[in-house]
Design an enzyme around this catalytic site. Sequence first.
Site, PDB file in Angstrom:
ATOM      1  N   GLY A  11      -6.484  -8.725  -1.855  1.00 32.04           N
ATOM      2  CA  GLY A  11      -5.485  -8.360  -1.215  1.00 32.04           C
ATOM      3  C   GLY A  11      -5.308  -6.985  -0.204  1.00 32.04           C
ATOM      4  O   GLY A  11      -6.351  -6.994   0.654  1.00 32.04           O
ATOM      5  N   SER A  12      -4.600  -5.833  -0.514  1.00 33.44           N
ATOM      6  CA  SER A  12      -4.571  -4.871   0.608  1.00 33.44           C
ATOM      7  C   SER A  12      -5.883  -3.936   0.329  1.00 33.44           C
ATOM      8  O   SER A  12      -6.061  -3.225   1.333  1.00 33.44           O
ATOM      9  CB  SER A  12      -3.434  -3.990   0.119  1.00 33.44           C
ATOM     10  OG  SER A  12      -2.046  -4.990   0.574  1.00 33.44           O
ATOM     11  N   THR A  13      -6.487  -4.341  -0.652  1.00 35.25           N
ATOM     12  CA  THR A  13      -7.862  -3.560  -0.919  1.00 35.25           C
ATOM     13  C   THR A  13      -8.890  -3.643   0.247  1.00 35.25           C
ATOM     14  O   THR A  13      -9.715  -2.936   0.457  1.00 35.25           O
ATOM     15  CB  THR A  13      -8.777  -3.688  -2.309  1.00 35.25           C
ATOM     16  OG1 THR A  13      -8.961  -5.146  -2.251  1.00 35.25           O
ATOM     17  CG2 THR A  13      -7.611  -3.308  -3.185  1.00 35.25           C
ATOM     18  N   SER A  56       0.633   0.018   4.381  1.00 33.77           N
ATOM     19  CA  SER A  56      -0.066  -1.529   4.278  1.00 33.77           C
ATOM     20  C   SER A  56       0.520  -2.603   4.681  1.00 33.77           C
ATOM     21  O   SER A  56       0.829  -3.733   4.335  1.00 33.77           O
ATOM     22  CB  SER A  56       0.077  -1.829   2.451  1.00 33.77           C
ATOM     23  OG  SER A  56      -0.768  -2.928   2.126  1.00 33.77           O
TER      24      SER A  56
END
Length: 370
Positions: A299-301, A354
């Site tokens: 995901g956003s990582t 994000s």
Amino acid sequence: MSKSVLYTSSPLLASKTPVWRSKFIVAAIALGFVGLAGRAAYIQVFGNAFFQRQGEVRFARTLELPANRGRILDRNGLILASSVVAQSIWAIPEDIDRDKDKLQQLARLLSMPLAELNKKIEDEDKTFVWLKRQVDESVAQQIAELGIKGVYQRREYKRKYPEGEAAAHVVGFTNVENIGQEGVELAFDKELAGRPGSRRVIKDRLGRVVEDVGEQVPPVDGRDLQLSIDSKVQFFAYQKLRDAVQVNKAKAGSVVVLDSITGEVLALANYPSYQPEKRQNLSGEQLRNRAITDMFEPGSTMKPITVAAALEAGRVTPNTVIETGPGKYNIGGFTISDTHNYGSLSVEGVIQKSSNVGALKISQKMSPRE
């Protein structure tokens, strides 16, 4: 004057016993001998194979000669799993000496209540019963010194795992029959197991070998298996993971350490873990290899990695403005959306909010090779 009469016997007088009777008796005896000779010929010549098979069924046994299971080694040749000799204790219930003191000592050495031991040996019609599989050599020696009639030992192999719970999810374990159940032990069971041999013998009713018959087939030991795992890295990775999970009161955790050049796995650990040699009361939480089985969505990582690559390539600066409105972006037949319409954002703002749209537009500023 009286007269006397003289009677005399003569061989010429005929016997009252019929002649055929004696001939019949002789013929019957001769016929009996002929029958016995025929039966002997049938057993020794014509039906010999059948009677040999029946004898083998009752007394002949094929003993399996276990192969020594291969070792599992780390990249430096240090042992992660190996086999050691372990005696298994068995008994013939009808022959067991029922001395209460000796049975009490035996139960203590087998780490079981006396009532459980008595239950195992109470059926005197049985000719074989396992008391305990794969006990330590020291325990086996003490049991032998008790000299209990009807209690015997059989040589087997038991797996040892020096790294314990630190490498449990990598190495796995075998069952009491030395068959792989988890981890590398299961995945490479065929290579590690080797091929057992056999020995054809004749046993007496007490299970003792009386004679070898036929040709002995020697076992083929399993081959050793060397992993890319570094046992030192594995230990420290597990230790740090365990501490982090406990400090943060997390439910569980996983860590994978890779060689950045070759891509080899240097360590793979999970917490909670378990001791491969002591698997009583294991739960699915302990057995679960989360690093392999659990789905993980980055995901956003991944957004900071994309932005860092664009900054390094000089395509953007922290203050570069990225238009993310109206919060949706169509590409390749798919619609990429943000949770809100953030409008114009700086590169810093893209990370703060994000923004999926912002990260996508930043990635489009770079060439595929970047």
